[in-house]
Each structure stands twice: as structure tokens, then as C-alpha cells.
Design a protein around this motif. Structure first.
Motif, short mmCIF file in Angstrom:
data_model
loop_
_atom_site.label_atom_id
_atom_site.label_comp_id
_atom_site.label_asym_id
_atom_site.label_seq_id
_atom_site.Cartn_x
_atom_site.Cartn_y
_atom_site.Cartn_z
N ALA A 82 0.86 -1.20 0.00
CA ALA A 82 0.00 0.00 0.00
C ALA A 82 0.89 1.24 0.00
N MET A 83 0.30 2.39 -0.33
CA MET A 83 0.98 3.65 -0.09
C MET A 83 0.60 4.06 1.33
N THR A 84 1.57 4.03 2.24
CA THR A 84 1.27 4.24 3.66
C THR A 84 1.84 5.53 4.24
N GLN A 85 2.71 6.21 3.48
CA GLN A 85 3.23 7.50 3.96
C GLN A 85 2.11 8.52 3.84
N VAL A 86 1.59 8.92 4.98
CA VAL A 86 0.33 9.68 5.02
C VAL A 86 0.42 11.01 4.27
N ASP A 87 1.54 11.70 4.41
CA ASP A 87 1.70 12.99 3.74
C ASP A 87 1.85 12.82 2.22
N ASP A 88 2.53 11.74 1.81
CA ASP A 88 2.66 11.46 0.37
C ASP A 88 1.29 11.22 -0.25
N CYS A 89 0.42 10.56 0.49
CA CYS A 89 -0.95 10.29 -0.02
C CYS A 89 -1.69 11.60 -0.27
N ASN A 141 -14.45 7.27 10.09
CA ASN A 141 -14.63 8.68 9.74
C ASN A 141 -13.24 9.30 9.54
N PRO A 142 -12.59 8.99 8.41
CA PRO A 142 -11.19 9.41 8.22
C PRO A 142 -11.03 10.92 8.09
N VAL A 143 -9.86 11.42 8.54
CA VAL A 143 -9.58 12.87 8.49
C VAL A 143 -8.47 13.19 7.49
N ASN A 144 -7.95 12.15 6.78
CA ASN A 144 -6.95 12.41 5.74
C ASN A 144 -7.20 11.46 4.57
N TYR A 145 -6.53 11.73 3.44
CA TYR A 145 -6.83 10.98 2.23
C TYR A 145 -6.37 9.52 2.32
N TYR A 146 -5.27 9.28 3.00
CA TYR A 146 -4.84 7.91 3.23
C TYR A 146 -5.96 7.11 3.89
N GLY A 147 -6.52 7.68 4.95
CA GLY A 147 -7.63 7.02 5.66
C GLY A 147 -8.84 6.80 4.77
N VAL A 148 -9.13 7.77 3.91
CA VAL A 148 -10.26 7.65 2.98
C VAL A 148 -10.07 6.44 2.06
N THR A 149 -8.85 6.30 1.51
CA THR A 149 -8.60 5.19 0.56
C THR A 149 -8.65 3.84 1.28
N LYS A 150 -8.14 3.78 2.49
CA LYS A 150 -8.15 2.51 3.22
C LYS A 150 -9.58 2.13 3.62
N MET A 151 -10.40 3.12 3.92
CA MET A 151 -11.81 2.86 4.22
C MET A 151 -12.54 2.34 2.97
N GLU A 152 -12.25 2.95 1.83
CA GLU A 152 -12.88 2.51 0.57
C GLU A 152 -12.48 1.07 0.22
N ALA A 153 -11.21 0.74 0.47
CA ALA A 153 -10.73 -0.63 0.20
C ALA A 153 -11.45 -1.62 1.11
N GLU A 154 -11.64 -1.25 2.36
CA GLU A 154 -12.40 -2.11 3.29
C GLU A 154 -13.81 -2.35 2.76
N ASN A 155 -14.43 -1.28 2.28
CA ASN A 155 -15.81 -1.40 1.77
C ASN A 155 -15.88 -2.34 0.57
N LEU A 156 -14.86 -2.31 -0.29
CA LEU A 156 -14.82 -3.23 -1.45
C LEU A 156 -14.82 -4.68 -0.97
N LEU A 157 -14.05 -4.96 0.07
CA LEU A 157 -13.98 -6.32 0.61
C LEU A 157 -15.32 -6.75 1.20
N VAL A 158 -15.90 -5.87 2.00
CA VAL A 158 -17.17 -6.18 2.68
C VAL A 158 -18.25 -6.50 1.64
N GLN A 159 -18.20 -5.80 0.50
CA GLN A 159 -19.22 -6.00 -0.54
C GLN A 159 -18.89 -7.17 -1.47
N SER A 160 -17.72 -7.76 -1.32
CA SER A 160 -17.28 -8.82 -2.24
C SER A 160 -17.89 -10.17 -1.86
N LYS A 161 -17.69 -11.14 -2.75
CA LYS A 161 -18.23 -12.49 -2.53
C LYS A 161 -17.13 -13.46 -2.06
#
Length: 310
Positions: A82-89, A141-161
Motif C-alpha cells: 500500500a501507499m502508507t506514507q500519510v503525507d505522500d498520499c 470517519n477518516p480525516v486524511n486521504y490515506y484514511g479515505v482510501t483505506k476505508m474505501e478498500a475495506e468497503n470493497l472487501l465487505v461488498q465482495s463475494k
């Protein structure tokens, strides 16, 4: 003699800190065939050669992901890349989205084709830090873009089969082969040994996680075929200032060089959630997870540093 069918485990980001710890653990398990992947050549220790196979894999290339999965057919994937450097994100939102969201989409598709168990690494930064430490049920409830992307990735998994597990972790520290990135323990130790004054924040709270403990948590999930969300972190609820003081005490360094500071005095592109950290009761109960204390973690790093220097 009857040959044993080995469980095939594919690890993304195998050159990274967690990836290296996972390969290190699993390569010693006779029931597991380790498929280590990363972009470019392996940077794993030379002495490990022969105990795993290496695949040069760009997870942002959908066709390549699907092809590798169809050839290797792994039973489990542990997705650490993943891209994990929060400021780079914050500075490269497009690159962050491709690596942290789109690549997960491709991995899910590949896992659907092969009915593969996907263990996905996530973060405390999906939370705003208003009322940590958090359980697995807490609302993101993420406060930075890194958190937003990781939350979206989680949602993809939850919705997957597919069968999936999400491993949320916090402030991972450790050392590995050919790693340029430092961590709070190494930074504090080096600074104080050089007689430098350092300012360390006292208004952010975390449950720092030893990389070996995180790897063990992922392996426990793999072994049990567990699904769902698991908080896998350290148990100690500390500020970076607390961590710096414990580091100085462990190595017998001058604590008077450490000054408590407020995070508002630091200017960073990405906001940090003030109070995260995790409650790990579920992982302890369902997986038998048992992390080291932060002080014990410092001791493990100290031993590894000695070995590296010898």
C-alpha cells in the motif's frame, strides 16, 4: 510416503517491513508454500533463497494480477502492499488511490476467480481519533486521504463475494533487511546518542505494534481461515512522548534532551487523528493473539540491531 499438499500463500509487498516478517515466519512452516511478490527484484535476506518463490508483480496492473493468480492459484493472499506514507498520499492522491483502492479491486477479482481467502491490511487512520481506542464495530470517519482510501478498500472487501479478513493495525515498528525507513525507537535512540534535543508530541495516542506481532496475527488468521474484521495491534496505549521516554530509559540515554510538544506546532500536509489505538479483545479471544509490551518490543529491536552490527 504420501506427499503433503502444501497451502499456497501469496504475499504482496513482500519487500516491506511486514512482508519480510511474514516471509520469515512462513518459510519455516513445512505445510506452507510461500509465494513472495513485490515490484522489482526481491530484497529479502540472501540466506532465505530457496525457501520461497519470488514473483515480480505490479498490483496496479490488472492483467498481471489475474495472470499471476491463474498460474499460482494461491489458497490465501496476505495483502500488505500500500501507499502508507500519510503525507505522500495527500500530495499524490491519484497514485494513492490507484495503489490503495484500485489494486484491491484487482486482487478481489483475482480471488473471486480462484476462491482465495484474502487477508487485507488496514489502519487506525480510518477513524477521526475523537474517542479511541476503538473496537472492530466503531464507525469509520477518516480525516486524511490515506484514511479515505483505506476505508474505501475495506468497503470493497465487505461488498465482495470472497472469504475475507480485514486486519486493522496501528503505528507498526520494527527493522528488516535493506529498509531505509526509520521508526520512533530508532529515531529517538540515534538522536539522543548524537546529543540532539528532540520535540515529541504528547497529544496523540496510539497502540504501537511490533511488526513480528502483526505478522503473527496475520498467520493466526490464515491458519484458522478466519473471516471478518480484527484489530491486531500492541496492547499499550501510549503517546509518542511516552514511547520516546521508554526508549531513552531502555538504552540508558539522556531523557532531558526530550521535550514534550503539541502536535499543533508541527505543520504536515495530512491531518492526524489525535486519539486512536485499538481494543484487541476479539483477536485475543478468537485467535489466541498475544502481543508483546512496547518495552519488550524495544528489547527485540535492540537484539536485532546487535545482530545486524555483528
Amino acid at each position: 510416503m504420501k506427499s503433503i499438499n502444501k497451502k499456497k500463500v501469496l504475499i504482496t509487498g513482500a519487500n516491506g517491513l511486514l512482508g519480510q516478517k511474514l516471509v520469515g515466519f512462513l518459510r519455516l512452516d513445512d505445510s506452507v508454500e510461500v509465494i513472495a511478490t513485490g515490484k522489482g527484484p526481491s530484497r529479502l535476506p540472501k540466506k532465505w533463497v530457496g525457501s520461497y518463490s519470488w514473483v515480480d508483480l505490479d498490483i496496479t496492473d490488472r492483467d498481471q494480477v489475474l495472470q499471476v493468480f491463474s498460474i499460482k492459484n494461491p489458497g490465501t493472499v496476505i495483502h500488505t502492499a500500500a501507499m502508507t506514507q500519510v503525507d505522500d498520499c495527500e500530495k499524490d492522491m491519484e497514485g494513492c488511490r490507484i495503489l490503495n483502492v484500485e489494486a484491491v479491486r484487482y486482487l478481489i477479482e483475482a480471488c473471486e476467480n480462484n476462491n482465495t481467502h484474502l487477508i487485507h491490511l488496514s489502519t487506525d487512520f480510518i477513524f477521526d481519533g475523537a474517542d479511541g481506542p476503538y473496537t472492530e464495530e466503531a464507525k469509520a470517519n477518516p480525516v486524511n486521504y490515506y484514511g479515505v482510501t483505506k476505508m474505501e478498500a475495506e468497503n470493497l472487501l465487505v461488498q465482495s463475494k470472497i472469504p475475507w479478513a480485514i486486519v486493522r493495525t496501528v503505528l507498526v515498528y520494527g527493522i528488516a533487511e535493506d529498509m531505509s525507513r526509520s521508526n520512533i525507537i530508532l529515531w529517538v535512540k540515534k538522536s539522543l546518542e548524537e546529543g540532539k534535543n528532540i520535540k515529541v508530541v504528547n497529544d496523540q495516542w496510539r497502540t504501537p505494534t511490533l511488526a513480528e506481532d502483526l505478522a503473527e496475527g496475520c498467520v493466526l488468521i490464515m491458519k484458522k481461515g478466519a473471516t471478518g474484521i480484527f484489530n491486531i495491534s500492541g496492547a499499550d496505549f501510549l503517546t509518542p512522548y511516552d514511547m520516546a521516554i521508554q526508549t531513552a530509559e531502555y538504552f540508558g540515554l539522556d531523557k532531558s534532551l526530550i521535550t514534550e510538544s503539541d502536535s499543533t506546532l508541527f505543520t504536515q500536509p495530512a491531518r492526524r487523528p489525535p486519539r486512536t489505538g485499538f481494543i484487541i479483545d476479539k483477536a485475543k479471544k478468537e485467535l489466541g493473539y498475544s502481543p508483546k509490551s512496547f518495552l519488550a518490543g524495544i528489547g527485540i529491536l535492540a537484539k536485532q540491531l546487535k545482530l545486524a552490527d555483528s
